[in-house]
Design a protein around this motif. Sequence first.
Motif, short mmCIF file in Angstrom:
data_model
loop_
_atom_site.label_atom_id
_atom_site.label_comp_id
_atom_site.label_asym_id
_atom_site.label_seq_id
_atom_site.Cartn_x
_atom_site.Cartn_y
_atom_site.Cartn_z
N SER A 1 0.83 -1.21 0.00
CA SER A 1 0.00 0.00 0.00
C SER A 1 0.86 1.25 0.00
N ILE A 2 1.91 1.25 0.79
CA ILE A 2 2.78 2.42 0.86
C ILE A 2 3.42 2.68 -0.50
N GLU A 3 3.89 1.62 -1.15
CA GLU A 3 4.52 1.78 -2.46
C GLU A 3 3.51 2.22 -3.51
N HIS A 4 2.32 1.62 -3.49
CA HIS A 4 1.31 1.93 -4.50
C HIS A 4 0.78 3.36 -4.37
N LEU A 5 0.58 3.81 -3.13
CA LEU A 5 0.01 5.14 -2.90
C LEU A 5 1.07 6.23 -2.81
N GLY A 6 2.34 5.83 -2.74
CA GLY A 6 3.41 6.81 -2.66
C GLY A 6 3.39 7.61 -1.37
N LEU A 7 3.13 6.96 -0.27
CA LEU A 7 3.02 7.64 1.02
C LEU A 7 4.38 7.81 1.66
N SER A 8 4.49 8.78 2.58
CA SER A 8 5.74 9.08 3.26
C SER A 8 5.95 8.15 4.44
N ALA A 9 7.14 8.25 5.04
CA ALA A 9 7.44 7.46 6.23
C ALA A 9 6.51 7.84 7.38
N VAL B 1 -5.56 1.42 5.92
CA VAL B 1 -5.04 2.01 4.68
C VAL B 1 -6.11 2.85 3.99
N GLN B 2 -7.37 2.47 4.13
CA GLN B 2 -8.45 3.21 3.47
C GLN B 2 -8.55 4.65 3.96
N TYR B 3 -8.07 4.90 5.14
CA TYR B 3 -8.19 6.24 5.71
C TYR B 3 -7.02 7.15 5.33
N ARG B 4 -6.19 6.71 4.36
CA ARG B 4 -5.15 7.58 3.81
C ARG B 4 -5.34 7.80 2.31
N ARG B 5 -6.22 7.06 1.68
CA ARG B 5 -6.29 7.09 0.22
C ARG B 5 -6.83 8.38 -0.37
N PRO B 6 -7.93 8.96 0.12
CA PRO B 6 -8.50 10.14 -0.56
C PRO B 6 -7.54 11.29 -0.68
N ALA B 7 -6.81 11.62 0.42
CA ALA B 7 -5.91 12.76 0.36
C ALA B 7 -4.79 12.51 -0.63
N SER B 8 -4.29 11.29 -0.66
CA SER B 8 -3.21 10.97 -1.57
C SER B 8 -3.69 11.04 -3.01
N ALA B 9 -4.92 10.61 -3.25
CA ALA B 9 -5.45 10.62 -4.60
C ALA B 9 -5.73 12.02 -5.08
N ASN B 10 -6.22 12.87 -4.18
CA ASN B 10 -6.61 14.23 -4.59
C ASN B 10 -5.42 15.13 -4.77
N LEU B 11 -4.41 14.92 -3.93
CA LEU B 11 -3.28 15.82 -4.02
C LEU B 11 -2.25 15.28 -4.97
#
Length: 510
Positions: free
Chosen positions: A461-469, A500-510
């Motif tokens: 999930s971290i790799e797919h969504l490109g999330l930070s540490a 993980v679902q509670y981080r997706r919208p912000a990552s997708a929108n920004l």
Amino acid sequence: MLAKILSAAVVGVDGYVVRVEVDLAQGLPAFSTVGLAEGAVRESKDRVRSAIKNSGYEFPARRITVNLAPASIKKEGAGYDLPMALGILAATGVLQCGELESHGVVGELSLDGGVRPVPGILSMITAARNKGVRRFLVPRENADEAAVLGGIEILPVKRLDEAVEVLNGTAIPSPASIDIETIFRDRGEYDVDFAEVKGQDFAKRAMEIAAAGGHNILLSGVPGTGKTMMARRLPTILPELSLDEAIETTKIYSIVGLLPEDTPLVVTRPFRSPHHTISDAGLIGGGQFPRPGEVSLAHNGVLFLDELPEFRKNVLEVMRQPLEDGVVTISRAASSLQFPARFMLVAAMNPCPCGYFGDFVRECTCTPAQIQRYQSRLSGPLLDRIDMHVEVPPVRMKELGAMEQGSSSAAIRERVRGARALQQKRFAGSKGIYNNGQMGSGQMKKHCRLDDRAAEILHRSIEHLGLSARAYHRILKISRTIADLDMSSEITAKHVTEAVQYRRPASANL
């Protein structure tokens, strides 16, 4: 003649004891105040002179010097009026109290001798009690608030001559007292309930998780989806304030003068919702004499920032420290003050300037450049500090017309209490950590261990969504809270998948 009496004042949110020394000497009539006295304190001489005369006493035609110790701290406010007046009357022999120096006194005087209330009385009484003061004279309007602590005799007075009679022993007032349990029972109810929210099961589940773990949350969606409605009901599902938390919160509200007259103790979770035009000093605190801001007024409660991108960027960026540390540090050349700011942040935003980007009913009129510019007002470091990013969809008409209600605030609060009880046991030996949202790297390493399947899902999930540490650690904390709501000691793949679902919208929108 020299007379000494104790008073108290507030610096930041903490009180300290002030020794008021009054000296009457021969010479031309004069009245001087020393000890770093500011404007309102210097003006006390005129109020004190009129109050003494209008109370039926003779004002001495002598050289009067009032010293406020410690002299190294600036004194402000009108709370020194009453101790000054009593000190003058003691120096002239009108007031004869053998243990005057063991009494604490605070209060503003009106010209007719009446005693007016002062802000910050709870912090003052706390400091006086810690210094061993056993009797304290306070304005009658402040008596209930002062009596919250116990362990010190609170004597309410309404006029200067009444204070003289009390100290002379010719009048014996009844010490102030309040029933803490009654206050919690009668004033611990909320006017709103989560059962009033129609539909939005996913968002309500997110709010429950946020409450259970003390997580910050960002709600994003088109206008009219219930973002504000749910935010205003978040305090109703948080655990009840403990007595220590209530006293902490009451101190802050008393200092800024926001404590209602009929409310000696704040017993419900604060909910603060400042307008987006607020300044950084209004949000964080500050001023010539630093005062708490909105983040401190939300201490032990909820800070709601509606229309988050409309806030000025410099205002939002100053929230980084309180979001991480739970305190606000305001530094000046002469001193540095700390205000408590342990709150839950709930923010709401539209997806675009017109508000209808992604709506299936109304068409968005914004250009891609406008949408990007609008969303880029929120910096990545700030968004990373918000644990949960939840997209709130429009409510369907059949859900609005449904007769059945969802879970009530009381039912949700019971589940939240169970999760918080596990966290209190878990962090019993950790200083300054009360819930999962406050965990540091050491606590996460100890309490957020994942099995192989859960770890694999999280890494993908971290790799797919490109999330930070930082986002990685936020998901771990949310997973721990979801497991606590399930009363599970282990974090499983199911818990990580939901987190993980509670981080997706912000990552997708920004």
